[in-house]
Design an enzyme around this catalytic site. Sequence first.
Site, PDB file in Angstrom:
ATOM      1  CE  LYS A   1      -2.167  -1.869   3.517  1.00 46.16           C
ATOM      2  NZ  LYS A   1      -1.833  -3.281   3.316  1.00 46.16           N
ATOM      3  CB  ILE A   2       3.463   2.548   2.339  1.00 42.38           C
ATOM      4  CG1 ILE A   2       2.477   2.566   3.517  1.00 42.38           C
ATOM      5  CG2 ILE A   2       4.411   3.743   2.411  1.00 42.38           C
ATOM      6  CD1 ILE A   2       3.107   2.314   4.883  1.00 42.38           C
TER       7      ILE A   2
ATOM      8  CB  THR B   1       9.190   5.608   6.390  1.00 43.92           C
ATOM      9  OG1 THR B   1       8.769   4.905   5.206  1.00 43.92           O
ATOM     10  CG2 THR B   1       9.795   6.936   6.002  1.00 43.92           C
ATOM     11  CB  SER B   2       9.655  -0.053   6.729  1.00 40.90           C
ATOM     12  OG  SER B   2       8.906   0.203   5.555  1.00 40.90           O
ATOM     13  NE  ARG B   3       7.219  -1.642  12.806  1.00 38.38           N
ATOM     14  CZ  ARG B   3       6.300  -0.746  12.461  1.00 38.38           C
ATOM     15  NH1 ARG B   3       6.653   0.379  11.849  1.00 38.38           N
ATOM     16  NH2 ARG B   3       5.028  -0.946  12.747  1.00 38.38           N
TER      17      ARG B   3
ATOM     18  CG  ASP C   1       9.275   8.180  10.748  1.00 46.20           C
ATOM     19  OD1 ASP C   1       9.418   9.242  11.387  1.00 46.20           O
ATOM     20  OD2 ASP C   1       8.241   7.475  10.826  1.00 46.20           O
TER      21      ASP C   1
ATOM     22  CD  GLU D   1      11.025   3.066  16.531  1.00 46.69           C
ATOM     23  OE1 GLU D   1      11.587   3.313  15.450  1.00 46.69           O
ATOM     24  OE2 GLU D   1       9.798   3.109  16.705  1.00 46.69           O
TER      25      GLU D   1
ATOM     26  CG  HIS E   1       7.689   5.254  14.554  1.00 39.02           C
ATOM     27  ND1 HIS E   1       8.177   3.983  14.802  1.00 39.02           N
ATOM     28  CD2 HIS E   1       6.632   5.085  13.711  1.00 39.02           C
ATOM     29  CE1 HIS E   1       7.438   3.089  14.151  1.00 39.02           C
ATOM     30  NE2 HIS E   1       6.489   3.753  13.478  1.00 39.02           N
ATOM     31  CD  GLN E   2       7.540  13.974  12.362  1.00 38.86           C
ATOM     32  OE1 GLN E   2       8.430  14.328  13.102  1.00 38.86           O
ATOM     33  NE2 GLN E   2       6.769  14.847  11.721  1.00 38.86           N
ATOM     34  CB  ALA E   3       6.070   8.172   8.631  1.00 42.36           C
ATOM     35  CG  PHE E   4       1.785   7.231  12.930  1.00 42.53           C
ATOM     36  CD1 PHE E   4       3.014   7.377  13.537  1.00 42.53           C
ATOM     37  CD2 PHE E   4       0.641   7.519  13.668  1.00 42.53           C
ATOM     38  CE1 PHE E   4       3.111   7.791  14.866  1.00 42.53           C
ATOM     39  CE2 PHE E   4       0.724   7.936  14.996  1.00 42.53           C
ATOM     40  CZ  PHE E   4       1.968   8.066  15.595  1.00 42.53           C
TER      41      PHE E   4
HETATM   42  P1  NAD Z   1       1.833  -3.796   2.902  1.00 38.79           P
HETATM   43  O1  NAD Z   1       1.599  -5.099   3.585  1.00 38.79           O
HETATM   44  O2  NAD Z   1       0.701  -3.187   2.130  1.00 38.79           O
HETATM   45  O3  NAD Z   1       3.098  -3.904   1.933  1.00 38.79           O
HETATM   46  C1  NAD Z   1       4.294  -4.513   2.320  1.00 38.79           C
HETATM   47  C2  NAD Z   1       4.876  -5.136   1.060  1.00 38.79           C
HETATM   48  O4  NAD Z   1       6.160  -5.659   1.390  1.00 38.79           O
HETATM   49  C3  NAD Z   1       4.038  -6.310   0.517  1.00 38.79           C
HETATM   50  O5  NAD Z   1       3.693  -6.075  -0.838  1.00 38.79           O
HETATM   51  C4  NAD Z   1       4.941  -7.503   0.664  1.00 38.79           C
HETATM   52  O6  NAD Z   1       4.794  -8.471  -0.379  1.00 38.79           O
HETATM   53  C5  NAD Z   1       6.315  -6.833   0.591  1.00 38.79           C
HETATM   54  N1  NAD Z   1       7.398  -7.658   1.102  1.00 38.79           N
HETATM   55  C6  NAD Z   1       7.375  -8.627   2.061  1.00 38.79           C
HETATM   56  N2  NAD Z   1       8.593  -9.178   2.171  1.00 38.79           N
HETATM   57  C7  NAD Z   1       9.401  -8.557   1.264  1.00 38.79           C
HETATM   58  C8  NAD Z   1      10.760  -8.702   0.902  1.00 38.79           C
HETATM   59  N3  NAD Z   1      11.551  -9.597   1.498  1.00 38.79           N
HETATM   60  N4  NAD Z   1      11.248  -7.882  -0.056  1.00 38.79           N
HETATM   61  C9  NAD Z   1      10.463  -6.972  -0.676  1.00 38.79           C
HETATM   62  N5  NAD Z   1       9.158  -6.799  -0.371  1.00 38.79           N
HETATM   63  C10 NAD Z   1       8.636  -7.588   0.588  1.00 38.79           C
HETATM   64  O7  NAD Z   1       2.323  -2.809   4.052  1.00 38.79           O
HETATM   65  P2  NAD Z   1       2.326  -1.225   4.023  1.00 38.79           P
HETATM   66  O8  NAD Z   1       1.057  -0.722   4.613  1.00 38.79           O
HETATM   67  O9  NAD Z   1       2.758  -0.743   2.693  1.00 38.79           O
HETATM   68  O10 NAD Z   1       3.463  -0.936   5.121  1.00 38.79           O
HETATM   69  C11 NAD Z   1       4.830  -1.202   4.872  1.00 38.79           C
HETATM   70  C12 NAD Z   1       5.592  -1.063   6.170  1.00 38.79           C
HETATM   71  O11 NAD Z   1       5.572   0.302   6.600  1.00 38.79           O
HETATM   72  C13 NAD Z   1       4.954  -1.813   7.356  1.00 38.79           C
HETATM   73  O12 NAD Z   1       5.401  -3.131   7.429  1.00 38.79           O
HETATM   74  C14 NAD Z   1       5.391  -1.027   8.554  1.00 38.79           C
HETATM   75  O13 NAD Z   1       6.535  -1.617   9.104  1.00 38.79           O
HETATM   76  C15 NAD Z   1       5.760   0.349   7.997  1.00 38.79           C
HETATM   77  N6  NAD Z   1       4.950   1.430   8.556  1.00 38.79           N
HETATM   78  C16 NAD Z   1       5.594   2.486   9.128  1.00 38.79           C
HETATM   79  C17 NAD Z   1       4.862   3.538   9.652  1.00 38.79           C
HETATM   80  C18 NAD Z   1       5.528   4.750  10.272  1.00 38.79           C
HETATM   81  O14 NAD Z   1       4.853   5.564  10.920  1.00 38.79           O
HETATM   82  N7  NAD Z   1       6.817   4.964  10.087  1.00 38.79           N
HETATM   83  C19 NAD Z   1       3.474   3.492   9.613  1.00 38.79           C
HETATM   84  C20 NAD Z   1       2.854   2.407   9.002  1.00 38.79           C
HETATM   85  C21 NAD Z   1       3.593   1.380   8.472  1.00 38.79           C
END
Ligand code: NAD
Length: 329
Positions: A154-155, A232-234, A258, A263, A295-298
């Site tokens: 999604k992101i 911005t993921s983990r 982020d 953290e 961690h403010q992206a959300f």
């Molecule tokens: P999502 O589930 O819609 O998309 C994640 C994608 O990663 C999926 O398409 C999946 O197939 C893919 N994936 C899994 N393993 C992989 C790999 N080894 N290599 C490449 N791609 C792989 O999730 P999303 O909503 O897009 O969120 C993504 C990440 O963003 C979340 O997992 C979360 O950790 C992070 N996030 C961060 C914040 C923030 O405030 N910083 C907020 C929300 C989410």
Amino acid sequence: MKVAVFSTRPYDRTSLDAANTAGELEFLYLEPRLLPETAHMAAGCTIVSAFVNDHLNRNVLTTLAAGGTRLIALRSAGFNNVDLEAAAELGLRVVRVPAYSPNSIAEHAVGLMLVLNRKFHRAYNRVREGNFALDGLLGFDLTGKTVGVIGTGKIGTVVARILHGFGCTVLGYDPYPNDQAIAAGLEYRELDDVMAVSDIVTLHLPLTPETQHMINAESIAGMKPGVMLINTSRGGLLHTADVIEGLKAGQIGYLGLDVYEEEDDIFFQDLSSNILQDDVFARLLTFPNVVITGHQAFFTQEAVGAIATTTVDNIRAFIHDEPLVNAVQ
Ligand code: NAD
């Protein structure tokens, strides 16, 4: 029905109270994080709501289950902080908020790219001090640059759409390619290819045992010299010590974070009067080409509102024995 809300911040209180339109839920707002030392505070609460830096390990889940908890309602999309095996064994259901506003995170990621490239963080301070010299502020046009999106869910898809609009070539890697990302202008390649040719690499995949430390000395060496890296993921996706070596060598030219692996003890609190104990984090703060947000992206009105609404909907579905559409398996 009583809901213990751990890691409560003022905005959680406001948004959850507003989402509790039927008045069915009785929130017990708890500021501490959910840890082995604090899990007992939820005794008697059938539902526990937790956030990204709460620790839902076996120890904590056992205490919660013993205290009568039956549902864990995460106020996050990621669930890497939950021992799902232990939860299943203890009969605890886990729900999450799979999508609250992918735009909020995607826009923040692109914001980090712009700040790093055009050095807004440095320009802001200079101008306030009456220094209008441009030395050191030279940026580059984003148009025509290649961006690698790792994880095109999604992101990642929104990031691809925005950067395609900037005129970038958008490449992506995901074990499960999706049509929306292609429609957004993204072209799929193998991971190594994406890493090797991208001017900017941005991470949008979950933290799992397979993806932990995927950005390490070896993968950094396979990137374009001077690459811009955005996470911005983990935090655990990066081997931070290796990233610091990459920054010192100039192999990483820009770093936008982020999230940070350690953290938990730093973010979401005011530590401005404390001595920072984390030497790795402290080192990151010394680089002029590193920008970190806590961690403010959300953190947009839309996302915070959607987190509260979905959390309340998840809990109400559980109470009314309806299907848990956002259950984490
Ligand atoms: P999502 O589930 O819609 O998309 C994640 C994608 O990663 C999926 O398409 C999946 O197939 C893919 N994936 C899994 N393993 C992989 C790999 N080894 N290599 C490449 N791609 C792989 O999730 P999303 O909503 O897009 O969120 C993504 C990440 O963003 C979340 O997992 C979360 O950790 C992070 N996030 C961060 C914040 C923030 O405030 N910083 C907020 C929300 C989410």
